[in-house]
Design a protein around this motif. Structure first.
Motif, short mmCIF file in Angstrom:
data_model
loop_
_atom_site.label_atom_id
_atom_site.label_comp_id
_atom_site.label_asym_id
_atom_site.label_seq_id
_atom_site.Cartn_x
_atom_site.Cartn_y
_atom_site.Cartn_z
N ILE A 11 83.19 85.16 80.54
CA ILE A 11 83.29 83.88 81.04
C ILE A 11 82.16 83.06 80.79
CG2 ILE A 11 83.64 82.79 83.51
CD1 ILE A 11 84.56 85.11 84.51
N VAL A 12 82.51 81.97 79.99
CA VAL A 12 81.37 80.82 79.58
C VAL A 12 81.91 79.86 79.62
CG1 VAL A 12 80.14 82.79 77.92
CG2 VAL A 12 82.25 81.25 77.27
N ALA A 13 81.03 78.55 79.48
CA ALA A 13 81.31 77.29 79.55
C ALA A 13 82.06 76.35 78.52
CB ALA A 13 80.13 76.62 80.02
N HIS A 14 81.39 76.93 77.21
CA HIS A 14 82.05 76.04 76.00
C HIS A 14 82.59 77.07 75.06
CE1 HIS A 14 78.45 73.90 77.78
NE2 HIS A 14 79.53 73.09 78.18
N THR A 112 78.80 86.95 81.48
CA THR A 112 78.47 85.49 81.77
C THR A 112 77.05 84.92 81.34
OG1 THR A 112 79.37 84.02 83.47
CG2 THR A 112 78.17 85.79 84.12
N GLN A 113 77.08 83.72 81.86
CA GLN A 113 75.77 82.87 81.45
C GLN A 113 74.63 82.99 82.81
OE1 GLN A 113 78.51 79.72 79.96
NE2 GLN A 113 76.99 79.56 78.26
N ASP A 114 73.47 82.63 82.25
CA ASP A 114 72.38 82.82 83.07
C ASP A 114 72.31 81.66 84.19
OD1 ASP A 114 69.96 83.07 84.46
OD2 ASP A 114 68.93 83.10 82.33
N GLY A 122 68.26 73.04 76.52
CA GLY A 122 69.69 73.18 75.62
C GLY A 122 70.50 74.54 76.21
N ALA A 123 69.61 75.86 76.32
CA ALA A 123 70.40 77.08 76.76
C ALA A 123 70.44 76.85 78.23
CB ALA A 123 69.13 77.89 76.42
N SER A 124 69.93 76.13 79.03
CA SER A 124 70.11 76.09 80.39
C SER A 124 71.20 74.92 80.70
CB SER A 124 69.11 76.43 81.19
OG SER A 124 68.13 75.35 81.17
N HIS A 125 71.81 74.37 79.76
CA HIS A 125 72.87 73.34 80.24
C HIS A 125 73.38 73.49 81.55
CE1 HIS A 125 76.69 71.30 79.69
NE2 HIS A 125 76.05 70.61 78.32
N ARG A 129 74.62 77.11 83.64
CA ARG A 129 74.01 77.53 84.84
C ARG A 129 75.09 77.76 85.82
NH1 ARG A 129 70.69 73.15 84.40
NH2 ARG A 129 71.31 72.49 86.76
N ILE A 130 75.86 76.55 85.95
CA ILE A 130 76.99 76.53 87.02
C ILE A 130 78.13 77.74 86.65
CG2 ILE A 130 78.60 75.10 88.46
CD1 ILE A 130 76.69 72.75 87.76
N VAL A 131 78.39 77.77 85.43
CA VAL A 131 79.49 78.81 85.30
C VAL A 131 78.85 80.05 85.56
CG1 VAL A 131 80.63 80.07 83.27
CG2 VAL A 131 80.70 77.38 83.50
N GLY A 132 77.51 80.41 85.28
CA GLY A 132 76.97 81.85 85.50
C GLY A 132 77.13 81.81 86.97
N GLU A 133 76.83 80.81 87.65
CA GLU A 133 76.82 81.09 89.34
C GLU A 133 78.23 81.24 89.98
OE1 GLU A 133 74.40 78.18 91.80
OE2 GLU A 133 76.14 77.56 91.82
#
Ligand code: ZN
Length: 240
Positions: A11-14, A112-114, A122-125, A129-133
């Motif tokens: 599960i990722v944002a982009h 998933t993301q951090d 850039g990495a913590s776009h 962050r919100i997708v990880g949460e």
């Protein structure tokens, strides 16, 4: 690392996030026999410096690139949730949509993301962050609590307990180093599908190898990717 029955959901944002952080690991899971699916939360419609580009054209381009990259890695399913890029919010609707994806795919392992802000902006776009949460909120408790989102039960989406989560961290806080020496070529080939984002193939090749070599060096791997590993309390043992 994976057995033949293992199910993996990313599960990722982009479009391009999965391959950038975990392309070598995903290829390795597929080679080990795992069934891997993607859930891409946004349509990526803001990621362009071209002033003549429209959001609609960009979203279509990036979705096509994502499908090509997934196919290079052997990922069987790519779901696009279609939310606007840069506007991800942890809302009830979003949590229900992601919970539905987890209950539908029923993964053993979720990537998933951090959810944390790091020094690399850039990495913590914010979408990362919100997708990880959101993904973690959905892993526990929402995907496994039968009283959460009763409308999903009505759709036949039964509760599901994910056993393990690997967070895609950029460099610090990792406690899982995956040897991708045998899959780095396929990772680079997958990333090369993203012509709209990474037009310079030579720079892509160099950057991916340099980063993977840096991450592998402390443990003696030629190339590596890193994650923060979370084992879900109570997985396999009923609801805690
Ligand atoms: Zn991204």
């Amino acid at each position: 690392m994976a057995d033949r029955s293992q199910r993996v959901l990313v599960i990722v944002a982009h479009p391009d996030d999965a391959e950038s952080w975990a392309g070598g690991t995903i290829a390795k899971l597929v080679r080990a026999g795992a069934q891997v699916a993607y859930c891409i939360v946004t349509n990526g419609d803001k990621g362009s410096g071209d002033r003549s580009m429209t959001p609609e054209r960009l979203a279509a381009t990036r979705q096509a690139e994502q499908r090509d990259a997934a196919s290079v890695l052997g990922v069987g399913t790519v779901d696009f949730l279609g939310f606007p890029d840069c506007e991800v919010e942890n809302t009830r609707q979003m949590r229900m949509t992601v919970t539905a994806a987890i209950r539908r795919h029923r993964p053993d392992l979720l990537l998933t993301q951090d959810p944390n802000r790091t020094k690399l902006l850039g990495a913590s776009h914010r979408d990362h962050r919100i997708v990880g949460e959101i993904a973690l909120d959905c892993v526990s408790p929402l995907a496994r609590a039968h009283l959460a989102f009763p409308e999903l039960l009505d759709q036949g989406l039964e509760p599901h307990t994910v056993k393990e989560v690997h967070l895609m961290v950029w460099w610090d806080r990792s406690d899982l180093v995956v040897d991708i020496s045998e899959t780095i070529e396929v990772k680079i080939a997958a990333l090369a599908c993203y012509v709209s984002q990474i037009p310079d193939r030579a720079a892509l090749d160099k950057n991916v190898r340099e980063r993977a070599a840096r991450l592998g060096k402390p443990v003696g791997y030629r190339y590596a990717e890193v994650f923060a590993r979370m084992v879900i309390d109570g997985s396999g043992r009923g609801f805690p």
